[in-house]
Write an enzyme that holds these catalytic residues in place. Structure first.
Site, PDB file in Angstrom:
ATOM      1  N   ARG A   9      10.827   7.748   3.797  1.00 29.70           N
ATOM      2  CA  ARG A   9       9.971   8.258   2.726  1.00 29.70           C
ATOM      3  C   ARG A   9      10.805   8.815   1.583  1.00 29.70           C
ATOM      4  NH1 ARG A   9       8.059   9.536   7.559  1.00 29.70           N
ATOM      5  NH2 ARG A   9       9.011  11.607   7.577  1.00 29.70           N
TER       6      ARG A   9
ATOM      7  N   SER B 193      13.207  11.179   5.870  1.00 30.30           N
ATOM      8  CA  SER B 193      12.438  11.818   4.805  1.00 30.30           C
ATOM      9  C   SER B 193      13.355  12.634   3.906  1.00 30.30           C
ATOM     10  CB  SER B 193      11.363  12.727   5.406  1.00 30.30           C
ATOM     11  OG  SER B 193      10.600  13.341   4.397  1.00 30.30           O
TER      12      SER B 193
ATOM     13  N   GLU C  34      13.585   2.488   4.467  1.00 30.48           N
ATOM     14  CA  GLU C  34      12.731   2.397   5.650  1.00 30.48           C
ATOM     15  C   GLU C  34      12.054   3.735   5.941  1.00 30.48           C
ATOM     16  OE1 GLU C  34      14.582  -0.445   8.792  1.00 30.48           O
ATOM     17  OE2 GLU C  34      16.275   0.573   7.837  1.00 30.48           O
TER      18      GLU C  34
ATOM     19  N   ALA D 243      21.200  10.348  12.939  1.00 35.01           N
ATOM     20  CA  ALA D 243      19.798  10.128  13.288  1.00 35.01           C
ATOM     21  C   ALA D 243      19.194  11.382  13.905  1.00 35.01           C
ATOM     22  CB  ALA D 243      19.681   8.950  14.255  1.00 35.01           C
TER      23      ALA D 243
ATOM     24  N   ARG E 278      26.128  16.310  11.387  1.00 32.41           N
ATOM     25  CA  ARG E 278      25.724  15.999  12.762  1.00 32.41           C
ATOM     26  C   ARG E 278      25.465  17.297  13.506  1.00 32.41           C
ATOM     27  NH1 ARG E 278      31.387  14.373  15.960  1.00 32.41           N
ATOM     28  NH2 ARG E 278      32.084  16.538  16.255  1.00 32.41           N
ATOM     29  N   ARG E 279      24.723  17.189  14.607  1.00 36.25           N
ATOM     30  CA  ARG E 279      24.542  18.321  15.506  1.00 36.25           C
ATOM     31  C   ARG E 279      25.429  18.100  16.734  1.00 36.25           C
ATOM     32  NH1 ARG E 279      20.920  22.254  15.660  1.00 36.25           N
ATOM     33  NH2 ARG E 279      19.457  21.168  14.278  1.00 36.25           N
ATOM     34  N   ASN E 280      26.329  19.060  16.963  1.00 36.80           N
ATOM     35  CA  ASN E 280      27.221  18.948  18.108  1.00 36.80           C
ATOM     36  C   ASN E 280      26.394  18.904  19.388  1.00 36.80           C
ATOM     37  OD1 ASN E 280      28.992  19.919  20.372  1.00 36.80           O
ATOM     38  ND2 ASN E 280      30.520  19.980  18.733  1.00 36.80           N
TER      39      ASN E 280
ATOM     40  N   ASP F 226       0.817  -1.210   0.000  1.00 40.85           N
ATOM     41  CA  ASP F 226       0.000   0.000   0.000  1.00 40.85           C
ATOM     42  C   ASP F 226       0.853   1.262   0.000  1.00 40.85           C
ATOM     43  OD1 ASP F 226      -2.383  -1.340  -0.032  1.00 40.85           O
ATOM     44  OD2 ASP F 226      -2.716  -1.237   2.126  1.00 40.85           O
TER      45      ASP F 226
END
Length: 299
Positions: free
Chosen positions: A181, A199, A179, A238, A270-272, A146
């Site tokens: 969009r 996304s 995994e 992530a 990355r975000r520190n 779907d």
């Protein structure tokens, strides 16, 4: 490139509106049957559709369906043809277990087939049907059909897990894990991974025209997102969403908008965790481990 294909068309009996067209890969006259046709709500016929140039927009719903088939057959890559105006050509359809009907005909259909011992289900009300009802691409796995629209381009070796979603005019170019969009216009390169909940901003997002892609051997981490392209061997950690306007500290210490880095290879975004600054670091993308080969041998 001129294309000529034979299709089997369903249309609404009362209005004559085209509901769908199926184009078998072998270009033979193959008929379908369904309860909606049996009770006279829809009708079917064979048509031949000719496309003189994929650079020109489609002129009919029938031609639009052929163009979507070409994408899902991997005969044409995403962004490889003119799909302008396709939404206006397609009718909104109730995709039911008894066949496609106009949404206002669902109750009529339910009543008409009440004696058939058939429990009517409606999988969606949309202009685009499920890809797997029309095209089965070789060498792929799909957890939830779907979530794959007709017009998705899934190359052999692609695995789409249950929460993955691939829209029309988007997809993969080789072994990939999806995994998250993958939205219209987006291409995911070979041996790349779109993590769970991730996304990628597509050409329909806010009416944007920017075509974004992910290169080869790259990882878009779980619940991350990008509004820029990633080159080869890139990682987005992530939970980090990098838009074109995100201010990013580069390896040499300067700060730029992320769009200046779009498409560049070998970067870790990355975000520190101490300063909150979004950073782009030179990285060895092999550190994320790459795809598990055994998961993408889908024959």
């Amino acid at each position: 490139m001129k294309i000529s294909r034979i299709g089997h068309r369903y249309s609404d009996v009362q209005s004559g509106k085209t509901l769908d067209v199926w184009f078998p890969r072998d270009n033979k006259k193959l008929a379908r049957s369904c309860l909606a046709e049996k009770v006279g709500i829809i009708k079917s016929d064979f048509i031949t559709v000719d496309i003189d140039s994929l650079d020109e927009p489609a002129a009919s719903a029938e031609e639009a369906y052929l163009r979507l088939h070409l994408l899902s057959e991997c005969a044409v890559k995403p962004n490889g043809q003119n799909l302008d105006g396709i939404f206006g050509l397609l009718n909104n359809v109730a995709w039911t277990s008894a066949g496609p009907v106009l949404p206002n005909k669902v109750d009529e259909l339910r009543s008409a087939i009440s004696g058939e011992y058939h429990h009517l289900t409606i999988t969606s009300i949309d202009k685009f049907p499920r890809m797997t009802d029309y095209v089965i691409p070789p060498g792929v796995r799909i957890g939830d059909a779907d979530r794959i629209r007709l017009g998705a381009h899934l190359s052999s070796g692609t695995t789409v897990m249950h929460e993955g979603f691939v829209n029309f005019n988007a997809g993969t170019l080789g072994e990939s894990m999806v995994e998250g969009r993958v939205t219209p216009g987006v291409i995911v390169g070979k041996n790349s991974d779109v993590g769970a909940g991730a996304s990628i901003m597509g050409t329909l997002s806010g009416g944007g025209k920017q075509i974004n892609f992910i290169g080869e051997r790259s990882l878009l981490g779980a619940n991350a997102g990008i509004g820029i392209s990633l080159g080869d061997e890139c990682i987005v950690e992530a939970g980090l969403y990098v838009t074109a306007g995100t201010k990013v500290k580069t390896p040499d210490g300067t700060v730029v908008s992320a769009k200046a880095l779009s498409g560049k290879s070998g970067l870790l975004y990355r975000r520190n965790s101490q300063t909150g600054v979004v950073e782009a670091l030179v990285t060895d993308a092999s550190l994320w481990g790459g795809l598990n080969d055994s998961l993408h041998s889908n024959d």
